[in-house]
Design a protein around this motif. Sequence first.
Motif, PDB file in Angstrom:
ATOM      1  N   THR A   1      42.053  40.534  43.561  1.00 51.53           N
ATOM      2  CA  THR A   1      40.755  40.626  44.232  1.00 51.53           C
ATOM      3  C   THR A   1      40.198  39.219  44.409  1.00 51.53           C
ATOM      4  O   THR A   1      40.308  38.370  43.522  1.00 51.53           O
ATOM      5  CB  THR A   1      39.745  41.482  43.441  1.00 51.53           C
ATOM      6  OG1 THR A   1      39.640  41.000  42.100  1.00 51.53           O
ATOM      7  CG2 THR A   1      40.165  42.941  43.425  1.00 51.53           C
TER       8      THR A   1
ATOM      9  N   VAL B   1      32.755  42.744  42.887  1.00 54.78           N
ATOM     10  CA  VAL B   1      33.959  43.011  42.091  1.00 54.78           C
ATOM     11  C   VAL B   1      33.791  44.310  41.314  1.00 54.78           C
ATOM     12  O   VAL B   1      34.700  45.146  41.270  1.00 54.78           O
ATOM     13  CB  VAL B   1      34.295  41.833  41.146  1.00 54.78           C
ATOM     14  CG1 VAL B   1      35.542  42.156  40.311  1.00 54.78           C
ATOM     15  CG2 VAL B   1      34.511  40.550  41.938  1.00 54.78           C
TER      16      VAL B   1
ATOM     17  N   ASP C   1      41.592  39.182  39.039  1.00 53.78           N
ATOM     18  CA  ASP C   1      40.362  38.887  39.782  1.00 53.78           C
ATOM     19  C   ASP C   1      40.250  37.381  39.940  1.00 53.78           C
ATOM     20  O   ASP C   1      40.114  36.655  38.961  1.00 53.78           O
ATOM     21  CB  ASP C   1      39.127  39.449  39.080  1.00 53.78           C
ATOM     22  CG  ASP C   1      37.874  39.095  39.850  1.00 53.78           C
ATOM     23  OD1 ASP C   1      37.897  39.208  41.105  1.00 53.78           O
ATOM     24  OD2 ASP C   1      36.887  38.662  39.231  1.00 53.78           O
TER      25      ASP C   1
ATOM     26  N   SER D   1      32.944  40.030  34.048  1.00 55.65           N
ATOM     27  CA  SER D   1      34.394  40.032  33.870  1.00 55.65           C
ATOM     28  C   SER D   1      34.784  40.811  32.615  1.00 55.65           C
ATOM     29  O   SER D   1      35.746  41.588  32.634  1.00 55.65           O
ATOM     30  CB  SER D   1      34.905  38.589  33.791  1.00 55.65           C
ATOM     31  OG  SER D   1      36.302  38.565  33.767  1.00 55.65           O
TER      32      SER D   1
END
Length: 160
Positions: A62, A70, A92, A101
């Motif tokens: 991503t 995200v 990511d 995250s």
Amino acid sequence: MKIGFIGLGIMGKPMAKNLMKAGHELVVYDVIAANVDNVVAAGAQAGASSKDVAEQCSFIITMLPNSPHVKTVVMGENGVLEGAQAGTVLVDMSSIAPLASQEIAAACGEKGVKMLDAPVSGGEPKAIDGTLAFMVGGSQDDFQRAWPYFQAMGASALLV
């Protein structure tokens, strides 16, 4: 192996094209159809959604604008986690908040999906010429699995 690539904006589009130049097969998705069309014209296959990409690929990248994007792409309706199987690796490459995250990694872990947090440095010119730098957080095994893809898009990748 097909690689899923979600987020084909200023950075993602040239990164995806560099992966294809290195011989990798891609399934791509972006909310902007023209971005998908551009990368499909270069040889990628279009995915219908983030979920669809995850259903077809066991390795997904991503490259999105920010934390909310995200989180939506990975954890939202028709997101990666709705289509991913245990053992899938999500990388990511967006520059997002550390807490976001960690939240995404925890959600991935609940489904058996592995995650690397790999923000990039270098901007659009380095994305185009394939000389980005990656600062990667995650396991050594997953980093080694992703190594060929980092090499296709960048000049350096460091597991931190």
